[in-house]
Design a protein around this motif. Structure first.
Motif, mmCIF file in Angstrom:
data_model
loop_
_atom_site.group_PDB
_atom_site.id
_atom_site.type_symbol
_atom_site.label_atom_id
_atom_site.label_comp_id
_atom_site.label_asym_id
_atom_site.label_seq_id
_atom_site.Cartn_x
_atom_site.Cartn_y
_atom_site.Cartn_z
ATOM 1 N N MET A 1 2.242 -5.365 -1.635
ATOM 2 C CA MET A 1 1.659 -4.151 -1.104
ATOM 3 C C MET A 1 1.355 -4.289 0.383
ATOM 4 S SD MET A 1 1.069 -1.169 -1.977
ATOM 5 C CE MET A 1 0.292 -0.332 -3.296
ATOM 6 N N GLU A 2 0.993 -5.474 0.807
ATOM 7 C CA GLU A 2 0.700 -5.687 2.225
ATOM 8 C C GLU A 2 1.949 -5.520 3.085
ATOM 9 O OE1 GLU A 2 -1.416 -9.231 3.164
ATOM 10 O OE2 GLU A 2 -2.808 -8.973 1.508
ATOM 11 N N PHE B 1 4.386 -3.483 2.492
ATOM 12 C CA PHE B 1 4.602 -2.037 2.595
ATOM 13 C C PHE B 1 3.676 -1.418 3.648
ATOM 14 C CE2 PHE B 1 3.950 2.340 0.841
ATOM 15 C CZ PHE B 1 5.230 2.803 1.126
ATOM 16 N N GLN B 2 2.441 -1.865 3.691
ATOM 17 C CA GLN B 2 1.506 -1.366 4.702
ATOM 18 C C GLN B 2 1.941 -1.764 6.108
ATOM 19 O OE1 GLN B 2 -2.324 -2.861 3.541
ATOM 20 N NE2 GLN B 2 -2.726 -1.137 2.161
ATOM 21 N N ILE C 1 0.209 8.737 3.857
ATOM 22 C CA ILE C 1 0.532 7.678 2.881
ATOM 23 C C ILE C 1 -0.383 6.474 3.095
ATOM 24 C CG2 ILE C 1 2.305 6.041 2.133
ATOM 25 C CD1 ILE C 1 4.370 8.219 2.845
ATOM 26 N N ILE C 2 -0.642 6.149 4.335
ATOM 27 C CA ILE C 2 -1.544 5.029 4.630
ATOM 28 C C ILE C 2 -2.947 5.328 4.122
ATOM 29 C CG2 ILE C 2 -2.676 3.770 6.505
ATOM 30 C CD1 ILE C 2 -0.004 3.857 7.984
ATOM 31 N N LEU D 1 -3.021 4.586 0.500
ATOM 32 C CA LEU D 1 -3.074 3.144 0.254
ATOM 33 C C LEU D 1 -4.453 2.569 0.547
ATOM 34 C CD1 LEU D 1 0.377 2.021 1.683
ATOM 35 C CD2 LEU D 1 -0.290 2.297 -0.719
ATOM 36 N N LEU D 2 -5.181 3.194 1.464
ATOM 37 C CA LEU D 2 -6.541 2.761 1.775
ATOM 38 C C LEU D 2 -7.577 3.396 0.845
ATOM 39 C CD1 LEU D 2 -6.401 2.842 5.673
ATOM 40 C CD2 LEU D 2 -6.372 0.840 4.180
ATOM 41 N N GLU D 3 -7.084 4.049 -0.217
ATOM 42 C CA GLU D 3 -7.905 4.670 -1.253
ATOM 43 C C GLU D 3 -8.828 5.752 -0.712
ATOM 44 O OE1 GLU D 3 -9.790 1.510 -3.386
ATOM 45 O OE2 GLU D 3 -7.885 0.663 -4.032
#
Length: 101
Positions: A1-2, A4-5, A41-42, A45-47
């Motif tokens: 996942m990192e 992808f970020q 999208i970011i 990912l950061l909830e």
């Protein structure tokens, strides 16, 4: 996942740099839309889904529509089409002039 970020952050940097060097206003708006969508999208990912929805709606949606309407009002989109026609007609005119010599 990192990974992808990191890729998304690199895309953000590329979008930010390319929008500053773009001379075409229409391309700049499209790059800006891409930037906003990547940023949403970011945020996911950061909830932070509330920020993601806001970024997608305001950043990529409403702001981009306003930019497109502004380009249409100042006739920037039509001017691009006319430039293509002018270049094509200049080429045909120069070919005719060259053929008559």
């Amino acid at each position: 996942m990192e990974v992808f970020q990191i890729v998304l952050f690199l895309f953000l940097i590329v979008c930010a740099i390319s929008v500053t060097f773009s001379k075409n206003l229409l391309n700049s708006i499209i790059i800006f839309m891409s930037y906003s969508l990547i940023m949403s999208i970011i945020w996911i990912l950061l909830e932070s889904p509330d920020l993601a929805i806001t970024e997608a709606a305001v950043g990529a949606g409403i702001t981009s529509i306003l930019f497109f309407v502004t380009l249409k009002k100042i006739h920037a989109i039509i001017a691009l089409d006319e430039d293509k026609v002018d270049k094509h007609s200049r080429r045909n005119t120069s070919d005719k002039k060259g053929g008559t010599k």
